[in-house]
Write a protein that holds these residues in place. Structure first.
Motif, PDB file in Angstrom:
ATOM      1  N   ILE A 292       0.830  -1.213   0.000  1.00  0.00           N
ATOM      2  CA  ILE A 292       0.000   0.000   0.000  1.00  0.00           C
ATOM      3  C   ILE A 292       0.868   1.268   0.000  1.00  0.00           C
ATOM      4  O   ILE A 292       0.590   2.234  -0.697  1.00  0.00           O
ATOM      5  N   ARG A 293       1.940   1.268   0.770  1.00  0.00           N
ATOM      6  CA  ARG A 293       2.794   2.461   0.894  1.00  0.00           C
ATOM      7  C   ARG A 293       4.095   2.386   0.078  1.00  0.00           C
ATOM      8  O   ARG A 293       4.892   3.331   0.106  1.00  0.00           O
ATOM      9  N   ALA A 294       4.346   1.274  -0.598  1.00  0.00           N
ATOM     10  CA  ALA A 294       5.578   1.134  -1.403  1.00  0.00           C
ATOM     11  C   ALA A 294       5.304   0.162  -2.531  1.00  0.00           C
ATOM     12  O   ALA A 294       4.969  -0.998  -2.291  1.00  0.00           O
ATOM     13  N   ALA A 295       5.423   0.652  -3.766  1.00  0.00           N
ATOM     14  CA  ALA A 295       5.113  -0.227  -4.895  1.00  0.00           C
ATOM     15  C   ALA A 295       5.932   0.190  -6.106  1.00  0.00           C
ATOM     16  O   ALA A 295       6.623   1.216  -6.075  1.00  0.00           O
ATOM     17  N   GLY A 296       5.863  -0.607  -7.161  1.00  0.00           N
ATOM     18  CA  GLY A 296       6.645  -0.287  -8.346  1.00  0.00           C
ATOM     19  C   GLY A 296       6.102  -0.939  -9.595  1.00  0.00           C
ATOM     20  O   GLY A 296       5.255  -1.836  -9.545  1.00  0.00           O
ATOM     21  N   CYS A 297       6.574  -0.452 -10.727  1.00  0.00           N
ATOM     22  CA  CYS A 297       6.183  -1.005 -12.020  1.00  0.00           C
ATOM     23  C   CYS A 297       7.199  -0.529 -13.055  1.00  0.00           C
ATOM     24  O   CYS A 297       8.116   0.223 -12.727  1.00  0.00           O
ATOM     25  N   THR A 298       7.032  -0.996 -14.291  1.00  0.00           N
ATOM     26  CA  THR A 298       7.868  -0.515 -15.392  1.00  0.00           C
ATOM     27  C   THR A 298       6.957   0.163 -16.396  1.00  0.00           C
ATOM     28  O   THR A 298       5.886  -0.365 -16.708  1.00  0.00           O
ATOM     29  N   MET A 299       7.359   1.355 -16.877  1.00  0.00           N
ATOM     30  CA  MET A 299       6.506   2.086 -17.826  1.00  0.00           C
ATOM     31  C   MET A 299       7.323   2.605 -19.004  1.00  0.00           C
ATOM     32  O   MET A 299       8.522   2.845 -18.866  1.00  0.00           O
ATOM     33  N   THR A 300       6.625   2.776 -20.127  1.00  0.00           N
ATOM     34  CA  THR A 300       7.324   3.259 -21.316  1.00  0.00           C
ATOM     35  C   THR A 300       6.782   4.626 -21.726  1.00  0.00           C
ATOM     36  O   THR A 300       5.676   4.999 -21.351  1.00  0.00           O
ATOM     37  N   GLY A 301       7.590   5.343 -22.496  1.00  0.00           N
ATOM     38  CA  GLY A 301       7.210   6.680 -22.962  1.00  0.00           C
ATOM     39  C   GLY A 301       8.256   7.680 -22.528  1.00  0.00           C
ATOM     40  O   GLY A 301       9.285   7.315 -21.963  1.00  0.00           O
ATOM     41  N   THR A 302       7.977   8.958 -22.797  1.00  0.00           N
ATOM     42  CA  THR A 302       8.914   9.988 -22.335  1.00  0.00           C
ATOM     43  C   THR A 302       8.712  10.180 -20.837  1.00  0.00           C
ATOM     44  O   THR A 302       7.709   9.727 -20.271  1.00  0.00           O
ATOM     45  N   PHE A 303       9.633  10.899 -20.210  1.00  0.00           N
ATOM     46  CA  PHE A 303       9.503  11.230 -18.781  1.00  0.00           C
ATOM     47  C   PHE A 303       8.138  11.859 -18.525  1.00  0.00           C
ATOM     48  O   PHE A 303       7.434  11.489 -17.586  1.00  0.00           O
ATOM     49  N   TYR A 304       7.733  12.801 -19.392  1.00  0.00           N
ATOM     50  CA  TYR A 304       6.472  13.513 -19.166  1.00  0.00           C
ATOM     51  C   TYR A 304       5.259  12.601 -19.363  1.00  0.00           C
ATOM     52  O   TYR A 304       4.279  12.699 -18.621  1.00  0.00           O
ATOM     53  N   ASP A 305       5.325  11.704 -20.353  1.00  0.00           N
ATOM     54  CA  ASP A 305       4.221  10.725 -20.529  1.00  0.00           C
ATOM     55  C   ASP A 305       4.025   9.942 -19.242  1.00  0.00           C
ATOM     56  O   ASP A 305       2.907   9.770 -18.747  1.00  0.00           O
ATOM     57  N   VAL A 306       5.151   9.426 -18.728  1.00  0.00           N
ATOM     58  CA  VAL A 306       5.083   8.548 -17.565  1.00  0.00           C
ATOM     59  C   VAL A 306       4.538   9.315 -16.350  1.00  0.00           C
ATOM     60  O   VAL A 306       3.640   8.835 -15.655  1.00  0.00           O
ATOM     61  N   VAL A 307       5.051  10.527 -16.147  1.00  0.00           N
ATOM     62  CA  VAL A 307       4.594  11.303 -14.979  1.00  0.00           C
ATOM     63  C   VAL A 307       3.118  11.671 -15.133  1.00  0.00           C
ATOM     64  O   VAL A 307       2.340  11.579 -14.175  1.00  0.00           O
ATOM     65  N   ASN A 308       2.705  12.047 -16.359  1.00  0.00           N
ATOM     66  CA  ASN A 308       1.285  12.384 -16.571  1.00  0.00           C
ATOM     67  C   ASN A 308       0.387  11.192 -16.290  1.00  0.00           C
ATOM     68  O   ASN A 308      -0.643  11.315 -15.631  1.00  0.00           O
ATOM     69  N   ASN A 309       0.788  10.017 -16.800  1.00  0.00           N
ATOM     70  CA  ASN A 309      -0.040   8.822 -16.596  1.00  0.00           C
ATOM     71  C   ASN A 309      -0.125   8.437 -15.122  1.00  0.00           C
ATOM     72  O   ASN A 309      -1.183   8.066 -14.622  1.00  0.00           O
ATOM     73  N   LEU A 310       1.002   8.528 -14.441  1.00  0.00           N
ATOM     74  CA  LEU A 310       1.005   8.190 -13.009  1.00  0.00           C
ATOM     75  C   LEU A 310       0.178   9.192 -12.221  1.00  0.00           C
ATOM     76  O   LEU A 310      -0.636   8.810 -11.373  1.00  0.00           O
ATOM     77  N   SER A 311       0.374  10.487 -12.524  1.00  0.00           N
ATOM     78  CA  SER A 311      -0.294  11.501 -11.709  1.00  0.00           C
ATOM     79  C   SER A 311      -1.807  11.430 -11.898  1.00  0.00           C
ATOM     80  O   SER A 311      -2.566  11.677 -10.962  1.00  0.00           O
ATOM     81  N   GLU A 312      -2.247  11.025 -13.080  1.00  0.00           N
ATOM     82  CA  GLU A 312      -3.688  10.864 -13.308  1.00  0.00           C
ATOM     83  C   GLU A 312      -4.275   9.867 -12.297  1.00  0.00           C
ATOM     84  O   GLU A 312      -5.311  10.112 -11.678  1.00  0.00           O
ATOM     85  N   GLN A 313      -3.591   8.743 -12.125  1.00  0.00           N
ATOM     86  CA  GLN A 313      -4.069   7.708 -11.198  1.00  0.00           C
ATOM     87  C   GLN A 313      -3.956   8.156  -9.741  1.00  0.00           C
ATOM     88  O   GLN A 313      -4.815   7.840  -8.917  1.00  0.00           O
ATOM     89  N   ILE A 314      -2.896   8.882  -9.456  1.00  0.00           N
ATOM     90  CA  ILE A 314      -2.703   9.353  -8.070  1.00  0.00           C
ATOM     91  C   ILE A 314      -3.781  10.384  -7.717  1.00  0.00           C
ATOM     92  O   ILE A 314      -4.407  10.306  -6.665  1.00  0.00           O
ATOM     93  N   VAL A 315      -4.008  11.311  -8.650  1.00  0.00           N
ATOM     94  CA  VAL A 315      -5.006  12.363  -8.403  1.00  0.00           C
ATOM     95  C   VAL A 315      -6.402  11.759  -8.244  1.00  0.00           C
ATOM     96  O   VAL A 315      -7.188  12.192  -7.389  1.00  0.00           O
ATOM     97  N   LEU A 316      -6.711  10.721  -9.018  1.00  0.00           N
ATOM     98  CA  LEU A 316      -8.007  10.038  -8.873  1.00  0.00           C
ATOM     99  C   LEU A 316      -8.217   9.615  -7.430  1.00  0.00           C
ATOM    100  O   LEU A 316      -9.301   9.765  -6.866  1.00  0.00           O
ATOM    101  N   GLN A 317      -7.173   9.074  -6.837  1.00  0.00           N
ATOM    102  CA  GLN A 317      -7.281   8.626  -5.437  1.00  0.00           C
ATOM    103  C   GLN A 317      -7.341   9.810  -4.473  1.00  0.00           C
ATOM    104  O   GLN A 317      -8.119   9.798  -3.526  1.00  0.00           O
ATOM    105  N   LEU A 318      -6.521  10.821  -4.746  1.00  0.00           N
ATOM    106  CA  LEU A 318      -6.507  11.982  -3.842  1.00  0.00           C
ATOM    107  C   LEU A 318      -7.867  12.682  -3.839  1.00  0.00           C
ATOM    108  O   LEU A 318      -8.326  13.165  -2.810  1.00  0.00           O
ATOM    109  N   GLU A 319      -8.510  12.683  -5.020  1.00  0.00           N
ATOM    110  CA  GLU A 319      -9.790  13.406  -5.134  1.00  0.00           C
ATOM    111  C   GLU A 319     -10.975  12.582  -4.640  1.00  0.00           C
ATOM    112  O   GLU A 319     -12.032  13.118  -4.346  1.00  0.00           O
ATOM    113  N   SER A 320     -10.810  11.272  -4.561  1.00  0.00           N
ATOM    114  CA  SER A 320     -11.940  10.420  -4.173  1.00  0.00           C
ATOM    115  C   SER A 320     -12.103  10.381  -2.650  1.00  0.00           C
ATOM    116  O   SER A 320     -12.970   9.717  -2.131  1.00  0.00           O
TER     117      SER A 320
END
Ligand code: 5GP
Ligand code: MN
Length: 321
Positions: A292-320
């Motif tokens: 729950i507090r420490a996890a990982g994965c492998t992602m492809t794309g530019t740095f900005y693609d990866v950060v945008n995709n991750l932040s979308e999922q994080i924000v979904l949780q923060l907003e819920s």
């Protein structure tokens, strides 16, 4: 089956003489401690057992652990029994997934919440702070010698960040206490394997901190180490250990992201959270896993693609919430 039912290692051995022990790719303290701790315990039970440990190269700071020099890389060999430790899915075994096809019996001992039971027999307890804590519960305490205790204690120290992460329970502390009574040197072990940093490791940490970016009104922080930087410093993946935890302790931050560029537009993603975000869900969404507090994965794309995709999922949780 559930680890709570207290099946012992001895129960699992039944007639096995040729035993393999393996763990996840890029082995950390818990994985290395679990594999070498089990090896040492089994050889203590019966020196006639053949116990082979298969792991990718483990950090050199763990080299004092008994059996470290005997670690092998890969096998296609046949075994009566194979223990798969601290591994949440078959992919995390890398090339050692071959062991799953060549062992008479496969037993997984793990504490990842994302482990869906990929192995034929699994003892999974996400309440355990470390796989080493689970293994201790499956061992006979009187059979645990100093060398085994060093391995298990090291695993618990590393997966709890020296007993400070929220996964640390009374049971974790009691297990560590029991291991201390086996004659280990806890202060030295903690200093030498957890806190000690090489000059190179500190330089990389410094760079990652200087170049970090905060977003989401300071609730998220991200940093990245590129391949070019890794090559410039002749750094190995283990030299980046602890960076994501330093990002996480930034005041006001809920979620920390640390990216390591492994190939062109391929990133190893490390995620940490403090109180609210379930990063195991974020990592699972992108094909990874963890806690729950420490996890990982492998992602492809530019740095900005990866950060945008991750932040979308994080924000979904923060907003819920
Ligand atoms: P770290 O960020 O320290 O590499 O990993 C944190 C946690 O997430 C560890 O428990 C590790 O096992 C898990 N983890 C890291 N990367 C991956 C991955 O690519 N796949 C899965 N399933 N788990 C991962
Ligand atoms: Mn672990």
């Amino acid at each position: 089956m559930n680890a709570m039912e207290r099946v012992t290692i001895d129960d699992l051995l039944k007639g096995a003489a040729k035993i393999a022990v393996t763990g996840h790719v890029r082995p950390d303290g818990d994985c290395t401690g679990a594999c070498l701790g089990l090896r040492s315990y089994l050889l203590g039970l019966n020196p006639a057992y053949m116990v082979d440990v298969y792991l990718e190269p483990a950090p050199a700071v763990f080299s004092f652990l008994q059996g470290y020099d005997e670690i092998r890389l890969y096998t296609e060999g046949e075994y009566d029994l194979c223990f798969v430790l601290d591994v949440s899915d078959a992919e995390r075994l890398g090339r050692n997934a071959a062991l799953l096809e060549h062992a008479g019996r496969i037993v997984c001992v793990d504490h990842h919440v994302t482990n869906a039971g990929f192995a034929p027999e699994s003892f999974i307890n996400p309440q355990a702070a470390a796989t080493c804590e689970l293994l201790f519960d499956m061992m006979k305490e009187e059979q645990i010698g100093r060398e085994t205790a060093e391995c298990l204690y090291l695993g618990i120290v590393h997966d709890t960040g020296v007993f400070k992460h929220s996964n640390t329970t009374r049971h974790t502390m009691e297990t560590a206490g029991a291991l201390m009574e086996k004659g280990i040197d806890p202060s030295r072990l903690i200093q030498d394997t957890f806190y000690a940093k090489t000059y190179l490791q500190n330089q990389l940490l410094g760079r990652a901190l200087v170049e970090s970016i905060v977003f989401c009104e300071g609730r998220c922080i991200v940093s990245m180490i590129s391949r070019k930087t890794m090559e410039f410093y002749k750094a190995a993946y283990e030299d980046l250990e602890g960076i994501v935890d330093q990002l996480r302790v930034t005041t006001g931050v809920e979620c920390a992201i640390f990216l390591t560029e492994t190939e062109f537009r391929v990133f190893k993603v490390s995620l940490r959270s403090n109180r609210r975000v379930d990063v195991s869900r974020v990592a699972s969404f992108f094909g990874g896993g963890g806690h729950i507090r420490a996890a990982g994965c492998t992602m492809t794309g530019t740095f900005y693609d990866v950060v945008n995709n991750l932040s979308e999922q994080i924000v979904l949780q923060l907003e819920s919430e």
